[in-house]
Design a protein around this motif. Sequence first.
Motif, mmCIF file in Angstrom:
data_model
loop_
_atom_site.group_PDB
_atom_site.id
_atom_site.type_symbol
_atom_site.label_atom_id
_atom_site.label_comp_id
_atom_site.label_asym_id
_atom_site.label_seq_id
_atom_site.Cartn_x
_atom_site.Cartn_y
_atom_site.Cartn_z
ATOM 1 N N SER A 42 9.799 -12.618 -2.864
ATOM 2 C CA SER A 42 11.040 -11.870 -3.067
ATOM 3 C C SER A 42 11.886 -12.435 -4.199
ATOM 4 O O SER A 42 12.935 -11.882 -4.528
ATOM 5 N N GLY A 101 4.994 -0.631 -1.102
ATOM 6 C CA GLY A 101 4.384 -1.920 -0.811
ATOM 7 C C GLY A 101 5.351 -2.884 -0.159
ATOM 8 O O GLY A 101 6.492 -2.547 0.184
ATOM 9 N N ASN A 102 4.867 -4.123 0.003
ATOM 10 C CA ASN A 102 5.667 -5.161 0.670
ATOM 11 C C ASN A 102 6.822 -5.658 -0.185
ATOM 12 O O ASN A 102 7.759 -6.269 0.333
#
Length: 352
Positions: A91, A286-287
Amino acid sequence: MRTFLGIASFGLVSFTSAALAQSTPSEFAELSFQALLDVDINEKDTEQSSPNRWSFAVQLKAAEFDGYKIDDSDVSLDDVLFSLGEEPRTSSNFPVVPTIIDQYAKIVQLGYQVNERLKLGIQVPFIHQETDHISVVPGYDHFVISSSGLGDIALSASYALEDNSEFSWWVTAGLSLPTGSIDEQGDTPRDAGDQQLPYTMQLGSGTYDIPVEVSYQNKGEHTFTVTLSAMLRTGTNDRHYRLGNNYKLSGKYSFPLSQSTALFTGATLGYSESIHGQDDEITIGGNFPYPASITNPDLYGGEKVSVFGGVSFVPIDWLKVVADISKPVYQNLNGPQPQELWRAGLQFSVLY
């Protein structure tokens, strides 16, 4: 042109040198709101002329962002750029990274002095921004995106709670109208052709916002001014987000060099919130939905302390020129987030 110039010029400086975290073009332009007060009208001879006066001003502004911070720590571009095949995606790293952000604004302001205590004004900003990027996406290893146009128009009213020979108290409130575009598009690595641009490239907030400010100034040959201000957002725009509120405390010391020239210096402490909500059109599946840090609404806002200095000059009785520059000395940002390097302003004010 005399009593009101001190507190008025501080209104310009405190907003031009505002200590905010990473600013969108909308926020960058709206910081000049108090520059409408940068024309003295209180000490004209009202026996010989009407106390109702029009004023006109043009302000030029510039700012540059370069480098990244997480909280108050510097991080390198290599840390922020995701390297495919060499490290896991997280992230805090991204396939697209803005490197240098340059913001420019030209703000036209018109003021009307209703009486000795009340002044009304309108501000119309024109904004331009350019952002350099690096990327791991083929064909987009280096690219530049820009946006230009009308920003959010602001209406204001400034009222003197007290204005005597020793000190002044002024309060200002206004309404910022959502006239700036939040639908700017450009060619990004997200897809072929033009797509919706991130928050940092949009020209307006998309919401009705309320700027407020309270200023105190002592009077004398050397003046000191303290200002507390805020930009309060309302509602949610049609892209399902709103910019964060901004709060600022400023102090400025001014000392004359001659009857027409004065120097000033000071500091600002600012806090800005992150963006509330999200524009889903700038995310991916997506993630890890954020292709760049500037597409993550949580990576906006933070704290900043800036020092500033400048000069004000009255070459002729109806014209005032103010120039200033500021430099952050401390930034604690919700990051990774681009950090501000400097910002500067130049304003020409006319009374007629």
